[in-house]
Design a protein around this motif. Structure first.
Motif, mmCIF file in Angstrom:
data_model
loop_
_atom_site.group_PDB
_atom_site.id
_atom_site.type_symbol
_atom_site.label_atom_id
_atom_site.label_comp_id
_atom_site.label_asym_id
_atom_site.label_seq_id
_atom_site.Cartn_x
_atom_site.Cartn_y
_atom_site.Cartn_z
ATOM 1 N N THR A 11 -6.166 5.078 16.520
ATOM 2 C CA THR A 11 -7.371 4.020 15.808
ATOM 3 C C THR A 11 -7.750 4.776 14.546
ATOM 4 O OG1 THR A 11 -8.163 6.402 16.438
ATOM 5 C CG2 THR A 11 -8.184 5.642 18.176
ATOM 6 N N ILE A 12 -8.121 3.810 13.889
ATOM 7 C CA ILE A 12 -8.678 3.906 13.118
ATOM 8 C C ILE A 12 -10.211 4.726 12.716
ATOM 9 C CG2 ILE A 12 -9.491 2.273 11.586
ATOM 10 C CD1 ILE A 12 -6.240 2.222 12.122
ATOM 11 N N THR A 13 -10.321 5.192 12.458
ATOM 12 C CA THR A 13 -11.568 5.971 11.166
ATOM 13 C C THR A 13 -12.243 5.673 10.768
ATOM 14 O OG1 THR A 13 -10.227 7.971 10.347
ATOM 15 C CG2 THR A 13 -9.760 8.513 12.745
ATOM 16 N N SER A 14 -11.551 5.421 9.421
ATOM 17 C CA SER A 14 -12.093 5.063 8.681
ATOM 18 C C SER A 14 -11.482 3.777 7.663
ATOM 19 C CB SER A 14 -12.203 5.736 7.557
ATOM 20 O OG SER A 14 -13.226 5.877 6.419
ATOM 21 N N ALA A 15 -12.520 2.432 7.476
ATOM 22 C CA ALA A 15 -12.085 1.583 6.745
ATOM 23 C C ALA A 15 -12.486 1.437 5.631
ATOM 24 C CB ALA A 15 -12.203 0.558 7.832
ATOM 25 N N HIS A 39 -2.889 9.471 9.113
ATOM 26 C CA HIS A 39 -2.257 8.706 8.211
ATOM 27 C C HIS A 39 -3.769 7.758 7.324
ATOM 28 C CE1 HIS A 39 1.317 8.471 10.771
ATOM 29 N NE2 HIS A 39 0.260 8.969 12.145
ATOM 30 N N THR A 40 -2.889 8.143 6.194
ATOM 31 C CA THR A 40 -3.819 7.077 5.103
ATOM 32 C C THR A 40 -3.077 6.171 4.498
ATOM 33 O OG1 THR A 40 -5.759 9.142 4.744
ATOM 34 C CG2 THR A 40 -5.964 7.840 2.984
ATOM 35 N N PHE A 41 -3.762 4.634 3.906
ATOM 36 C CA PHE A 41 -3.852 4.118 3.374
ATOM 37 C C PHE A 41 -3.504 4.322 2.203
ATOM 38 C CE2 PHE A 41 -2.605 3.622 7.907
ATOM 39 C CZ PHE A 41 -0.344 3.272 7.713
ATOM 40 N N TRP A 42 -3.249 4.243 1.021
ATOM 41 C CA TRP A 42 -3.673 3.499 -0.666
ATOM 42 C C TRP A 42 -3.536 2.754 -0.814
ATOM 43 C CZ3 TRP A 42 -6.587 8.323 -1.197
ATOM 44 C CH2 TRP A 42 -6.121 9.841 -0.192
ATOM 45 N N THR A 43 -4.442 2.499 -1.623
ATOM 46 C CA THR A 43 -4.274 1.332 -3.381
ATOM 47 C C THR A 43 -4.297 2.284 -4.873
ATOM 48 O OG1 THR A 43 -4.551 -0.771 -3.765
ATOM 49 C CG2 THR A 43 -6.639 0.002 -3.204
ATOM 50 N N PRO A 89 -8.727 5.030 -0.966
ATOM 51 C CA PRO A 89 -7.950 4.954 0.037
ATOM 52 C C PRO A 89 -8.825 3.151 0.623
ATOM 53 C CG PRO A 89 -10.513 6.582 -0.187
ATOM 54 C CD PRO A 89 -9.901 6.150 -1.419
ATOM 55 N N VAL A 90 -7.533 3.121 1.375
ATOM 56 C CA VAL A 90 -8.455 1.418 2.397
ATOM 57 C C VAL A 90 -7.888 1.697 4.001
ATOM 58 C CG1 VAL A 90 -6.911 -0.734 2.318
ATOM 59 C CG2 VAL A 90 -6.511 0.412 0.381
ATOM 60 N N VAL A 91 -7.951 2.118 4.425
ATOM 61 C CA VAL A 91 -7.625 1.964 5.813
ATOM 62 C C VAL A 91 -7.240 4.071 6.582
ATOM 63 C CG1 VAL A 91 -6.682 1.749 8.149
ATOM 64 C CG2 VAL A 91 -7.458 0.183 6.837
ATOM 65 N N ILE A 92 -7.935 4.432 7.349
ATOM 66 C CA ILE A 92 -7.641 6.208 7.573
ATOM 67 C C ILE A 92 -7.690 5.732 9.021
ATOM 68 C CG2 ILE A 92 -8.022 8.970 7.982
ATOM 69 C CD1 ILE A 92 -9.360 7.928 5.276
ATOM 70 N N ALA A 93 -5.583 6.387 10.421
ATOM 71 C CA ALA A 93 -5.940 6.319 10.637
ATOM 72 C C ALA A 93 -5.438 7.520 11.516
ATOM 73 C CB ALA A 93 -4.501 5.132 11.106
ATOM 74 N N GLU A 94 -5.944 7.656 12.967
ATOM 75 C CA GLU A 94 -5.493 8.295 13.576
ATOM 76 C C GLU A 94 -4.554 8.735 14.597
ATOM 77 O OE1 GLU A 94 -7.279 13.403 14.645
ATOM 78 O OE2 GLU A 94 -8.553 11.080 14.440
ATOM 79 N N SER A 95 -3.310 9.706 14.919
ATOM 80 C CA SER A 95 -2.411 9.740 15.546
ATOM 81 C C SER A 95 -2.745 10.878 16.923
ATOM 82 C CB SER A 95 -0.997 8.811 15.651
ATOM 83 O OG SER A 95 -0.969 8.382 15.384
ATOM 84 N N LYS A 96 -2.735 10.705 18.129
ATOM 85 C CA LYS A 96 -3.494 11.770 18.889
ATOM 86 C C LYS A 96 -2.578 11.984 19.905
ATOM 87 C CE LYS A 96 -8.777 12.656 18.376
ATOM 88 N NZ LYS A 96 -9.821 12.405 18.925
ATOM 89 N N PHE A 97 -1.902 13.517 19.934
ATOM 90 C CA PHE A 97 -0.681 13.358 20.962
ATOM 91 C C PHE A 97 -1.322 14.235 22.897
ATOM 92 C CE2 PHE A 97 0.873 13.420 16.713
ATOM 93 C CZ PHE A 97 1.970 12.907 17.046
ATOM 94 N N LEU A 107 0.891 -1.274 -0.172
ATOM 95 C CA LEU A 107 0.223 -0.027 0.082
ATOM 96 C C LEU A 107 1.457 1.338 0.037
ATOM 97 C CD1 LEU A 107 -2.763 -1.234 3.309
ATOM 98 C CD2 LEU A 107 -2.288 -1.103 0.500
ATOM 99 N N ALA A 108 0.266 2.330 -0.148
ATOM 100 C CA ALA A 108 0.616 3.688 0.021
ATOM 101 C C ALA A 108 0.829 4.488 1.127
ATOM 102 C CB ALA A 108 0.802 4.173 -1.712
ATOM 103 N N HIS A 109 1.211 4.211 1.797
ATOM 104 C CA HIS A 109 1.235 5.750 3.021
ATOM 105 C C HIS A 109 1.530 6.429 2.874
ATOM 106 C CE1 HIS A 109 2.948 6.495 7.181
ATOM 107 N NE2 HIS A 109 1.220 6.550 7.202
ATOM 108 N N THR A 110 0.596 7.790 3.312
ATOM 109 C CA THR A 110 0.713 9.269 2.814
ATOM 110 C C THR A 110 -0.033 9.796 4.853
ATOM 111 O OG1 THR A 110 -1.474 9.372 2.905
ATOM 112 C CG2 THR A 110 0.250 9.554 0.942
#
Length: 251
Positions: free
Chosen positions: A222-226, A191-195, A203-211, A177-180
């Motif tokens: 967390t995974i916000t969308s898949a 974070h978005t994982f693409w094909t 988009p395949v999976v979208i994750a969010e990292s919170k500080f 996959l491609a990661h942005t």
């Protein structure tokens, strides 16, 4: 002795023929007018300027990485195609890129509107499929870039505009996959994982990292969308979370 005789014989023959021409009335000397014309023609021939072939286009320097607002440069693929991309800025605020085959033929011209600040294009394999994508940073912001991606599949020579995204870059993952990643200020990163499907970014999976402000605690992911979970090896979001959140820590 024999060699001297042959030379003398040839000379005698020339003299004899010349004498015969005079006797028969043939004029072997050019007339004054003919002589002048011949001299003029010879003068024109020898004094004519020699033409030189026009100089070919100057090869562009290779694009350095990480340089904003670089002038014209060339990005090179590292895949089997050997294609190069010549990028030039225009006064109208666009980026024009020529796709050039190994034999020097321009096979395609790509034009994108650029912002007030942009950066050099890159040729990188964003999904580990063996073909390099053309990645063009068309705008530079305070925490991010806006990228446009052109993609080609297999042995295709035509590049298709696959999509665009805001982020700090694009990299392949071990599972193809491609990661942005896109910073949302100081609070979080998306974070978005693409094909690529039919040369389009999906988009395949979208994750969010919170500080957590004011602490050294690791980000909470967390995974916000898949939307493309079925394209992965995971059947549930919970199972996918461990895998994809681990990838966010590596980039």
């Amino acid at each position: 002795m024999g060699r001297n005789s042959a030379v003398c014989f040839a000379f005698a023959t020339v003299v004899l023929v010349s004498g015969c021409d005079s006797v028969s009335g043939l004029d072997t000397d050019p007339k004054p007018a003919e002589s002048a014309a011949t001299a003029s023609s010879t003068s024109q021939t020898t004094s004519a300027p020699t033409s030189s072939a026009p100089a070919g286009p100057v090869a562009l320097p290779d694009c350095p990485e990480g340089v904003v607002d670089e002038l014209d440069c060339r990005a090179r693929t590292q895949d089997k195609t050997g294609v190069v991309f010549d990028s030039r800025r225009t006064p109208e605020g666009t980026v024009t890129i020529e796709v050039i085959a190994p034999d020097g033929t321009v096979t395609q011209t790509i034009t994108e509107q650029a912002g007030d600040r942009s950066a050099n294009p890159r040729a990188i394999d964003t999904d580990s499929d063996g073909r390099d994508e053309l990645v063009i940073p068309v705008e530079v912001g305070p925490y991010w870039y806006r990228f446009v991606v052109y993609h080609a599949t297999g042995d295709a020579t035509e590049y298709t505009r696959a999509g665009e995204f805001p982020g700090t870059g694009i990299d392949p993952t071990p599972d193809g996959l491609a990661h942005t990643a896109h910073k949302n200020g100081y609070q979080s990163v998306t974070h978005t994982f693409w094909t690529y499907e039919n040369d389009v970014m999906v988009p395949v999976v979208i994750a969010e990292s919170k500080f957590t402000n004011g602490t050294d605690a690791p980000p909470v992911c967390t995974i916000t969308s898949a939307p493309g979970l079925s394209k992965t090896a995971f059947k549930t979001v919970a199972a996918a979370r461990t895998h994809f959140c681990a990838l966010t820590m590596e980039n």
